[in-house]
Design a protein around this motif. Structure first.
Motif, short mmCIF file in Angstrom:
data_model
loop_
_atom_site.label_atom_id
_atom_site.label_comp_id
_atom_site.label_asym_id
_atom_site.label_seq_id
_atom_site.Cartn_x
_atom_site.Cartn_y
_atom_site.Cartn_z
N ASP A 329 0.84 -1.21 0.00
CA ASP A 329 0.00 0.00 0.00
C ASP A 329 0.87 1.25 0.00
N VAL A 330 1.98 1.20 0.73
CA VAL A 330 2.91 2.33 0.72
C VAL A 330 3.46 2.54 -0.68
N GLY A 331 3.86 1.43 -1.33
CA GLY A 331 4.35 1.55 -2.70
C GLY A 331 3.29 2.10 -3.64
N GLY A 332 2.02 1.69 -3.41
CA GLY A 332 0.95 2.22 -4.23
C GLY A 332 0.71 3.69 -3.98
N LEU A 361 2.72 2.89 11.38
CA LEU A 361 3.76 2.19 10.63
C LEU A 361 3.68 2.56 9.15
N HIS A 362 2.49 2.79 8.64
CA HIS A 362 2.33 3.23 7.26
C HIS A 362 3.06 4.56 7.05
N ARG A 363 2.94 5.48 8.00
CA ARG A 363 3.62 6.78 7.88
C ARG A 363 5.14 6.61 7.92
N VAL A 364 5.61 5.69 8.76
CA VAL A 364 7.06 5.48 8.85
C VAL A 364 7.59 4.98 7.51
N LEU A 365 6.98 3.94 6.97
CA LEU A 365 7.45 3.39 5.70
C LEU A 365 7.26 4.39 4.57
N LEU A 366 6.19 5.18 4.63
CA LEU A 366 5.96 6.18 3.59
C LEU A 366 7.06 7.22 3.57
N ASN A 367 7.47 7.68 4.74
CA ASN A 367 8.55 8.67 4.81
C ASN A 367 9.86 8.09 4.31
N LEU A 368 10.19 6.86 4.73
CA LEU A 368 11.45 6.25 4.31
C LEU A 368 11.45 5.98 2.81
N CYS A 369 10.35 5.47 2.27
CA CYS A 369 10.29 5.16 0.84
C CYS A 369 10.30 6.44 0.00
N ARG A 370 9.65 7.48 0.48
CA ARG A 370 9.67 8.74 -0.27
C ARG A 370 11.10 9.29 -0.33
#
Length: 467
Positions: A329-332, A361-370
């Motif tokens: 979902d983060v990748g999407g 956790l979604h926000r954490v992965l979103l920040n790192l992936c961005r």
């Protein structure tokens, strides 16, 4: 109060000067005690030596006797009233006719102790020379068994008084001279640096956020040098911290003004996204679904900010969740799977679960992936990989890896500090700070595991539920 209006005795340098002179005087007094005792002993031993020489003249005189006039002259030369000397087989007496029957005090100088000599010296000063004393000493001429003299103490008292006056004058001069020298040394080595430190502290207290003029750090290796360098470092850190807090306060004030209107705007966006969700185009429907979730998270964040008056994270609502769907979902959300410029991989087992708050956790992965995506902008063969494993202690290790150029050295030092960004003007410096705050609230850790020309790896460690 300025230094020029302070009393003289209130400053450190004046107290050091007074104490130095006082201590020097105390030392001089301690030196005076054995000195005056030694002076008295030397005076009496000189009288004993002169008396022994005078008594030896009887040994060479006819019938071991001299005229009264010569006898008195010998006694005056020796500075005594009477002399008693015993040789191996004879006794020699001078002034026996004028010797008083009883002396005021008798002193034995053959084996004196220092304490006794000091005591006797003060007794002599106390009686001011108004005594007649007898002194027994050690003979210096071979064959002499006993030597005793009787003398008036007035001459001894006057000599001791003169010695004491000279010692007092010398003590005052030495004390003043020593005090001034020690004062100058302490002023240069201690007082002057301390006054500079005091001025720096006062200026920093009055204007803590105003940058001071760059000053050269001292090279002293003693305690004052360490204090000076540590003070400069502490002031720099505090000034930087105050600057950050000022920016946070300004940001909070700005958020308070726009947050209410932003929430209304996001509500309108949600209504529009609901309309898009009803579209018959599958791609539009999928995009609308991601938009609805993103707008919902934004509205929730705005409501928490208004409710609590700050943007701190609430306590995480941890639960066992499947990690792979959340990572996809983060990748999407970042449209990584639709982009040709970045290759997105998520080789996580379908049944792997993590104990965490799904939204946080979604926000954490979103920040790192961005951040990983932006670091590889314009790069060929860019990749972004999310992996995860659970160890024997039920701790989940999540890695976010990219093939970017790596982080510069200056960015590593302040990686998780707010408002410090490696993106220059394009970044706010809040993404990693927010991610780390969320992970710490979960009882886990977020660290930079590796960075270099081959890429960067961030490691998230989240503990499982406690038994």
């Amino acid at each position: 109060m300025p230094d020029k209006y302070r009393p003289f005795t209130s400053s450190l340098r004046s107290r050091l000067l007074v104490l130095t002179i006082l201590f020097a005087m105390v030392v001089q007094v301690l030196v005076y005690l054995p000195s005056v005792a030694n002076f008295r002993q030397s005076y009496l031993e000189e009288r004993l030596s002169a008396a022994q020489i005078a008594a030896l003249s009887l040994e060479e005189a006819p019938n071991n006797s001299v005229s009264l006039s010569l006898e008195q002259e010998l006694l005056n030369t020796a500075g005594v009233i009477a002399i008693i000397m015993r040789r191996e087989d004879k006794s020699f007496l001078l002034g026996i006719d004028v010797m008083p029957e009883e002396a005021d005090a008798i002193y034995d100088l053959r084996a004196p102790s220092l304490g006794a000599l000091i005591r006797d010296a003060f007794i002599t000063m106390e009686h001011e020379g108004n005594r007649v004393i007898r002194v027994i000493g050690s003979p210096t001429v071979p064959g002499t068994r006993y030597l005793e003299i009787t003398l008036d103490e007035q001459g001894l008292y006057e000599s001791m008084t003169s010695f004491s006056n000279n010692a007092l004058i010398l003590s005052v001069v030495v004390s003043l001279f020593t005090g001034i020298l020690v004062y100058l040394a302490l002023h240069w080595l201690v007082v002057r640096p301390m006054r500079i430190l005091k001025s720096d502290i006062v200026r920093f207290r009055e204007r803590p956020e105003t940058p001071m003029k760059a000053s050269r750090l001292g090279r002293r290796r003693d305690e004052i040098g360490v204090v000076e360098r540590e003070l400069k470092a502490m002031q720099a850190e505090l000034r930087k911290s105050l600057h950050q807090k000022t920016r946070l306060a300004e940001l909070g004030e700005a958020l308070a003004k726009i947050n209410h209107d932003l929430r209304n705007i996001l509500s309108s966006a949600r209504l529009a996204s609901d309309t898009l969700a009803n579209s018959k185009d599958p791609r539009t429907a999928r995009t609308a679904d991601r938009l609805i979730r993103a707008v919902g998270r934004a509205i929730s964040l705005c409501e928490r900010t208004i409710r609590h008056g700050k943007a701190s994270e609430p306590e995480p609502d941890r639960q066992m969740i499947a990690l792979k769907p959340l990572a996809l979902d983060v990748g999407g959300s970042l449209e990584l799977r639709e982009q040709d410029s970045v290759t997105f991989h998520c080789p996580i087992e379908d049944d792997l679960q993590v104990y965490a708050d799904p939204e946080q956790l979604h926000r954490v992965l979103l920040n790192l992936c961005r951040n990983a995506r932006d670091a590889q902008a314009g790069q060929d063969n860019a990749t972004l990989v999310i992996t995860a494993v659970t160890d024997e202690e039920n701790t989940t290790h999540i890695r976010v890896m990219d093939s970017g150029p790596g982080l510069p050295d200056h960015a590593r030092e302040n990686l998780f500090k707010p408002f410090v960004s490696s993106k220059g003007r394009d970044g706010t410096g809040l993404g990693l700070a927010i991610a780390r705050e969320i992970v710490l609230a979960h009882g886990g850790t977020l660290v930079l595991e590796e960075t270099g020309p081959e890429g960067t790896v961030f490691l998230i460690c989240l503990p499982g539920p406690s038994v």
